[in-house]
Design a protein around this motif. Structure first.
Motif, PDB file in Angstrom:
ATOM      1  N   LYS A 233       0.840  -1.203   0.000  1.00  0.00           N
ATOM      2  CA  LYS A 233       0.000   0.000   0.000  1.00  0.00           C
ATOM      3  C   LYS A 233       0.876   1.256   0.000  1.00  0.00           C
ATOM      4  O   LYS A 233       0.595   2.212  -0.720  1.00  0.00           O
ATOM      5  CB  LYS A 233      -0.943   0.011   1.197  1.00  0.00           C
ATOM      6  CG  LYS A 233      -1.910   1.172   1.161  1.00  0.00           C
ATOM      7  CD  LYS A 233      -2.988   1.062   2.218  1.00  0.00           C
ATOM      8  CE  LYS A 233      -3.925   2.254   2.050  1.00  0.00           C
ATOM      9  NZ  LYS A 233      -4.952   2.293   3.066  1.00  0.00           N
ATOM     10  N   PHE A 234       1.937   1.262   0.796  1.00  0.00           N
ATOM     11  CA  PHE A 234       2.857   2.398   0.819  1.00  0.00           C
ATOM     12  C   PHE A 234       3.459   2.620  -0.562  1.00  0.00           C
ATOM     13  O   PHE A 234       3.473   3.731  -1.087  1.00  0.00           O
ATOM     14  CB  PHE A 234       3.970   2.169   1.856  1.00  0.00           C
ATOM     15  CG  PHE A 234       5.019   3.239   1.880  1.00  0.00           C
ATOM     16  CD1 PHE A 234       4.747   4.477   2.439  1.00  0.00           C
ATOM     17  CD2 PHE A 234       6.279   3.014   1.353  1.00  0.00           C
ATOM     18  CE1 PHE A 234       5.718   5.482   2.462  1.00  0.00           C
ATOM     19  CE2 PHE A 234       7.250   3.999   1.365  1.00  0.00           C
ATOM     20  CZ  PHE A 234       6.972   5.242   1.932  1.00  0.00           C
ATOM     21  N   SER A 235       3.938   1.548  -1.155  1.00  0.00           N
ATOM     22  CA  SER A 235       4.548   1.628  -2.483  1.00  0.00           C
ATOM     23  C   SER A 235       3.542   2.159  -3.507  1.00  0.00           C
ATOM     24  O   SER A 235       3.877   3.016  -4.340  1.00  0.00           O
ATOM     25  CB  SER A 235       5.058   0.244  -2.894  1.00  0.00           C
ATOM     26  OG  SER A 235       5.726   0.308  -4.117  1.00  0.00           O
ATOM     27  N   GLY A 236       2.307   1.680  -3.455  1.00  0.00           N
ATOM     28  CA  GLY A 236       1.273   2.133  -4.376  1.00  0.00           C
ATOM     29  C   GLY A 236       0.913   3.601  -4.182  1.00  0.00           C
ATOM     30  O   GLY A 236       0.733   4.344  -5.154  1.00  0.00           O
ATOM     31  N   GLU A 237       0.825   4.042  -2.932  1.00  0.00           N
ATOM     32  CA  GLU A 237       0.500   5.441  -2.656  1.00  0.00           C
ATOM     33  C   GLU A 237       1.620   6.374  -3.100  1.00  0.00           C
ATOM     34  O   GLU A 237       1.359   7.457  -3.632  1.00  0.00           O
ATOM     35  CB  GLU A 237       0.174   5.631  -1.180  1.00  0.00           C
ATOM     36  CG  GLU A 237      -1.167   5.032  -0.801  1.00  0.00           C
ATOM     37  CD  GLU A 237      -1.548   5.252   0.650  1.00  0.00           C
ATOM     38  OE1 GLU A 237      -0.854   6.004   1.376  1.00  0.00           O
ATOM     39  OE2 GLU A 237      -2.569   4.664   1.069  1.00  0.00           O
TER      40      GLU A 237
END
Length: 174
Positions: free
Chosen positions: A92-96
Motif C-alpha cells: 500500500k505504501f509503495s502504491g501510494e
C-alpha cells in the motif's frame, strides 16, 4: 532496479542518537564519521548532548525523497520505523508513493524549508505512538514549474535510531 537507485537506497541513513564518532577527538568535530551497519548501510551518529544533527536529518530527508521519486518505495519501507510498518503495508505504501509521483513527474529542484521536532506522549490524539519525532518539510518543483510540499517524518525508535515514520505530499496549487 538501476544501479543509481540501488546506490541511493543502500545509502539511506538510519540516524542514531548514541553519540558522534569522530576521526580524532582532538581535531575539529565538524565532520562526523559513519560506521557500517550490515543490515541498513551507513549509520550516522548524533551527539546526545547536542541533540539531533539538523544537517544529517535534512540530508536523510532529501535522499529519502529522491529514492521515493526514483521508484524505491519498497527499499525505503524496508528501513522504516516499526510505527510506519504497523500503520501501512509495504504494497500500500509503495502504491501510494507511486500514485503521488505519477501526476507530478521528476523534480528538477528540491529544498528543505523547515524542521519540526516534537515529543509525543502516551494517549496522543490521532493514535500517534509516543516517542520523539522530527519532520522535515521540503518543497520540490518539476520541469513545468508545478510545486509540492513533501513532508517526511522520522521517529526515534526504541533502539535509539531515527527511522522514517511517514510521508505526506500535497500540491502548492491553491
Amino acid at each position: 532496479m538501476n544501479s543509481q537507485l540501488k546506490a541511493l537506497a543502500l545509502s539511506l541513513a538510519v540516524i542514531s542518537s548514541s553519540g558522534v564518532i569522530y576521526a580524532n577527538a582532538g581535531e575539529s568535530q565538524s565532520q562526523p564519521m559513519t560506521e557500517k551497519d550490515e543490515r541498513n548501510g551507513p549509520v550516522y551518529r548524533v551527539d546526545p548532548k547536542v541533540g539531533i544533527s539538523s544537517d544529517l536529518i535534512i540530508h536523510n530527508a532529501l535522499k529519502t525523497a529522491l529514492v521515493l521519486e526514483m521508484g524505491g518505495a519498497e527499499q525505503v519501507y524496508d528501513s522504516a520505523s516499526v510505527v510506519m510498518k504497523g500503520a501501512i503495508s509495504r504494497s500500500k505504501f509503495s502504491g501510494e508513493v507511486a500514485a503521488a509521483n505519477s501526476g507530478f513527474g521528476r523534480s528538477v529542484s528540491r529544498v528543505w524549508t523547515r524542521i519540526e521536532q516534537v515529543k509525543v506522549g502516551a494517549g496522543a490524539q490521532g493514535g500517534v505512538p509516543p516517542g520523539g519525532y522530527v519532520t522535515v518539510f521540503l518543497i520540490s518543483h518539476n520541469s513545468s514549474g508545478e510545486g509540492r510540499v513533501e513532508q517526511l517524518s522520522f521517529r526515534l525508535d526504541e533502539d535509539d535510531r531515527w527511522r522514517l515514520a511517514g510521508v505526506k505530499t500535497h500540491s502548492l496549487r491553491s
